[in-house]
Design a protein around this motif. Sequence first.
Motif, short mmCIF file in Angstrom:
data_model
loop_
_atom_site.label_atom_id
_atom_site.label_comp_id
_atom_site.label_asym_id
_atom_site.label_seq_id
_atom_site.Cartn_x
_atom_site.Cartn_y
_atom_site.Cartn_z
N PRO A 152 6.37 0.90 -32.96
CA PRO A 152 6.24 1.88 -31.89
C PRO A 152 5.24 1.39 -30.85
CG PRO A 152 5.12 2.64 -33.82
CD PRO A 152 5.78 1.37 -34.20
N PRO A 153 5.30 1.91 -29.62
CA PRO A 153 4.30 1.52 -28.62
C PRO A 153 2.91 1.89 -29.12
CG PRO A 153 5.67 3.33 -27.84
CD PRO A 153 6.26 2.86 -29.10
N LEU A 189 -2.32 5.04 -43.78
CA LEU A 189 -1.13 5.88 -43.94
C LEU A 189 -0.73 6.49 -42.61
CD1 LEU A 189 -1.64 7.64 -47.37
CD2 LEU A 189 -0.74 5.41 -46.84
N ASP A 190 -1.74 6.83 -41.78
CA ASP A 190 -1.41 7.35 -40.44
C ASP A 190 -0.65 6.31 -39.64
OD1 ASP A 190 -2.59 9.70 -41.01
OD2 ASP A 190 -4.48 9.28 -39.99
N LEU A 191 -1.08 5.05 -39.77
CA LEU A 191 -0.38 3.99 -39.04
C LEU A 191 1.07 3.88 -39.53
CD1 LEU A 191 -3.01 1.12 -38.94
CD2 LEU A 191 -2.11 2.37 -37.02
N PHE A 192 1.25 3.97 -40.85
CA PHE A 192 2.61 3.87 -41.39
C PHE A 192 3.45 5.07 -40.98
CE2 PHE A 192 1.16 1.01 -45.08
CZ PHE A 192 1.45 -0.10 -44.33
N GLU A 193 2.79 6.22 -40.90
CA GLU A 193 3.52 7.42 -40.47
C GLU A 193 4.01 7.23 -39.04
OE1 GLU A 193 1.23 10.93 -40.78
OE2 GLU A 193 2.94 12.26 -40.53
N MET A 194 3.15 6.61 -38.23
CA MET A 194 3.53 6.31 -36.86
C MET A 194 4.71 5.33 -36.84
SD MET A 194 0.60 5.00 -34.37
CE MET A 194 1.02 4.10 -32.92
N LEU A 195 4.70 4.43 -37.80
CA LEU A 195 5.70 3.36 -37.83
C LEU A 195 7.06 3.88 -38.27
CD1 LEU A 195 5.85 0.22 -37.62
CD2 LEU A 195 5.44 0.17 -40.05
N CYS A 196 7.12 4.65 -39.35
CA CYS A 196 8.43 5.01 -39.89
C CYS A 196 8.51 6.46 -40.33
CB CYS A 196 8.78 4.09 -41.05
SG CYS A 196 7.61 4.15 -42.37
N GLY A 197 7.47 7.24 -40.11
CA GLY A 197 7.57 8.66 -40.43
C GLY A 197 7.16 9.02 -41.83
N ALA A 198 7.07 8.05 -42.73
CA ALA A 198 6.70 8.36 -44.11
C ALA A 198 5.30 7.86 -44.39
CB ALA A 198 7.69 7.71 -45.07
N ARG A 199 4.66 8.49 -45.38
CA ARG A 199 3.29 8.13 -45.68
C ARG A 199 3.14 7.38 -46.99
NH1 ARG A 199 -0.63 10.65 -42.79
NH2 ARG A 199 -2.10 10.60 -44.49
N LEU A 200 4.08 7.54 -47.89
CA LEU A 200 3.91 6.87 -49.19
C LEU A 200 5.11 5.99 -49.53
CD1 LEU A 200 1.86 6.81 -51.50
CD2 LEU A 200 3.22 8.50 -52.65
N LEU A 201 6.30 6.51 -49.39
CA LEU A 201 7.53 5.78 -49.73
C LEU A 201 8.31 5.59 -48.45
CD1 LEU A 201 8.21 8.07 -52.76
CD2 LEU A 201 7.28 5.80 -52.86
N TYR A 202 8.36 4.34 -47.98
CA TYR A 202 8.71 4.15 -46.57
C TYR A 202 10.18 3.86 -46.33
CZ TYR A 202 3.75 3.49 -46.97
OH TYR A 202 2.44 3.66 -47.28
#
Lengths: 370, 160, 378
Positions: free
Chosen positions: C172-173, C146-159
């Motif tokens: 992201p870099p 979820l941290d990786l997804f948060e890095m990717l698009c800001g959301a943790r569950l519903l992207y």
Amino acid sequence: MTSIVDSLLNTISFINIDINILLLFAIVVPGLVLFIVMALNVMLSVYFERKVAAFMQDRLGPMEVGIFGFKGGKKFWGGIGQIFADTVKLLTKEDIMPANADKVLMLIAPFIIVAGALLTFIGIPFSDGLIVSDFNIGILYIIAMSSVGVIGVILAGWSSNNKWSLYGAMRSAAQIISYEIPIGLTLLLVVIVCGSLQVSDIVQWQSDNRWFIFHSPFTFVAFFIYFISVVAETNRTPFDIPEAESELVAGWMTEFSGFKWSIFFMSEYANMLIVSLVASFVFLGGWLSPFTIFSIFPDSWLILDGFYIGIFWLLIKALFLVFVMMWFRWTFPRLRVDQLMYTCWKVFIPFSLANLFFVTIWELIAGALS
Amino acid sequence: MLDKIIDIINKKFKDSVLHNENSNYILIENPSNWKLIADYLIQNSNLKFDYLMSLSGYDLTNDKVGVAYNFYSTKLKHYLEVRIEIDSNVEIPSVAEIWRTANWHEREAYDLVGLKFSNHPDMKRILLPEDWDGHPLKKDYETPEFYNGMPVPKDKSYWE
Amino acid sequence: MFKIVDKSIISADEMVLNMGPQHPSTHGVLRLKIITDGEIVSSVEPIIGYLHRCFEKHCESLSYEQIVPFTDRCDYLASMHMSHSYSMAVEKLLDLELPERVEYIRVIVAELQRIASHLIAVGVFGLDVGAITPFTWTLRDRERILDLFEMLCGARLLYNYVWPGGVSHDLPPNFIQKTHEFLDYFLPQIDEYNQVLTTNRIFIERSADVGVLPLDVGINYGVTGPSLRGSGSTFDLRKDEPYSVYDKFDFDVPVGQGLMGTVGDCWDRYYVKVLEMKESAKILRQALDGIPKGDVHEVLPKKIRPPKGEVYSRYESARGDVGFYIRSAGKNMPDRLKMRSPAYCNLSVLNEISAGWMMSDVIAALGSLDIVLGEIDR
């Protein structure tokens, strides 16, 4: 030494009133003390259990609540005040009674369970002579009283008027009554070897010879049969099918709340302590220090034995067993009800009967050799 | 691949299935022998459509409804879409006894689109409450004003 | 032909037990109407619809872009899969060819999401049979994804990350490096789960030989995904009908082999998920190494107005075969959108695999099917 009741009576016998009133006083005082011990035990055990669970689950557990600004530590042992917060929360919660429940039975069920636990404590020693009453049938009394609780469980499940509670109660009754048998058989083995049912005699025998768990291979096996069976009798994981959270929600406790539920909770932890204390003084040398296991230690170390330090040793042994029970709970999945019965009737009972047979032969041979 | 499948079906049921040259599905307008066709789809050794992927009901307006069956064969790895388009008062034979997954899918089609299936073992609503009026995915469906005495909000301005 | 028994009549020894809608192990608001004879269950009828949010009705009045967040909320444990499968259906309708970088990014997030979803499934199955600790361990590791997804698009569950025609942001870099780090951390953890849960004797007693789903019954009920592969089928759309760029990767499809009991029991369905996490990691390594450069918004359509027509698109999500059947009338909103939900079909087999077993086994069978109520009720 004698029991607490006797020594209390001796101490206060200078007061010139009826002996029966003095006796009543001498009984009520240890009763109250035991109740306080039970209450303290549940408060501390719950905190301990939460921390054990947290440790095993890679988290911190309660960390926030403190008393007077003191939290107990920043790293892991924080949240000391949770002990009191939990108690206050449980005691002030609303007491909910379902509309169609049997109100009288529902009211007395928790008290039957807690009375069973409290009565068992009468026969449990905390150190040499620190026992409410040292009967000559101590072990028998403990076995008898620890199964009183099952009546309360059945009443609780039946009176709730809830199918889930009834399921839990029936499972619990079947389980407790079944596991009484291996417990009885393993304790009988001790009685055969020691030749006495009295608690102080059993520990004295271990002091004279050796700890019971190391006495013979059969007593070693008996300890494990006893310990696993008491885990089942106290309804702890992996044998917690009566309250199986993911199946029966909370089993026979589903409809209870507030004070009545906290009484169930108290008796559950009290039962854990009781069975651990019994295991300690029957198999693990009771209040004897660990240095008495074998005679390889110099005599000067025997100074670690005594009345006060005996309390410490007994509690350490018992608390370690309580910790093992918690360890089980946070490691194992739960058995199914038929597997539980299988374990009891087809594994433990035959094994403990065989054990009983072989230990008598062992004793005869050992007696003949010496 | 599709042509071969359609040839096999056409050989057996000449008049009951329609197929347009450009389309990738077969159309049935008279569902009376649909169950025989369905049985043929799963039994024939060159078809073996053992897996009913999806069953979607849809409303075509003008009192016509349709249902699309998407089949796949896990053994022969081929795909087929069958559509039945009929008047909304005609009953479609249920295939729940051939593909048991159709049981719930047909209940859903009845529940949401109002399709009627004959000989279904357990026909009742599945997603909506049992006392709901109407079938929401019909094009002429109007939201009821009340459900069991509770007003259904029409004015949604206060949601924002 | 199969006969379906009338379940409304019960005998005098039997009792109707309602499990749910509020119950710790029905995985949401599912109600099971269980007819039991003591501990033995005679039949189970799942009653669904408590979480019905009119997804298909909503879709008829929303434009194609607006539907993406709704698909996320269907299967909230595998949101990336839902929006990916929906986007694939719309792209098929628009006949859109995507840049390769977009496909690689989609595969990366889909496989990360598959690991995250299987972690929940594995942990919750342990919870259902009474082991609490593995659940917290799997949640701990899922946090990292979820941290990786948060890095990717800001959301943790519903992207709302995968869009028809592309993805919302480029990687992201450091994302690729962080994902490699996660995989280095994660793969040894699988062995730890195996030690504490998979090979635990009590766990095997509880799940092996329980809730056996024969392969033909499974296919007939439309069971897909890990639940079907546990019964010995190799049916996996990523292998059988490769979409996106799955044909470029080398991976195996784990199947249930009945290592601890019968093929198709709860243990097999569980263990397939454990093995699939390893396979997903394998795909991830290859995708991270082979990702090409490019613009992720290259073919993103300004306005989606597909031509008249119908499309049925399929996708292998964490729970099985997701299908989107879209009928377009040439407007910017779909005329009819039907989602073929894998968990919906998987749940319908519950009575088949748990009737005749004990109460506790119903829970184990339900847990091994790995359902998500948001997707079933839509």
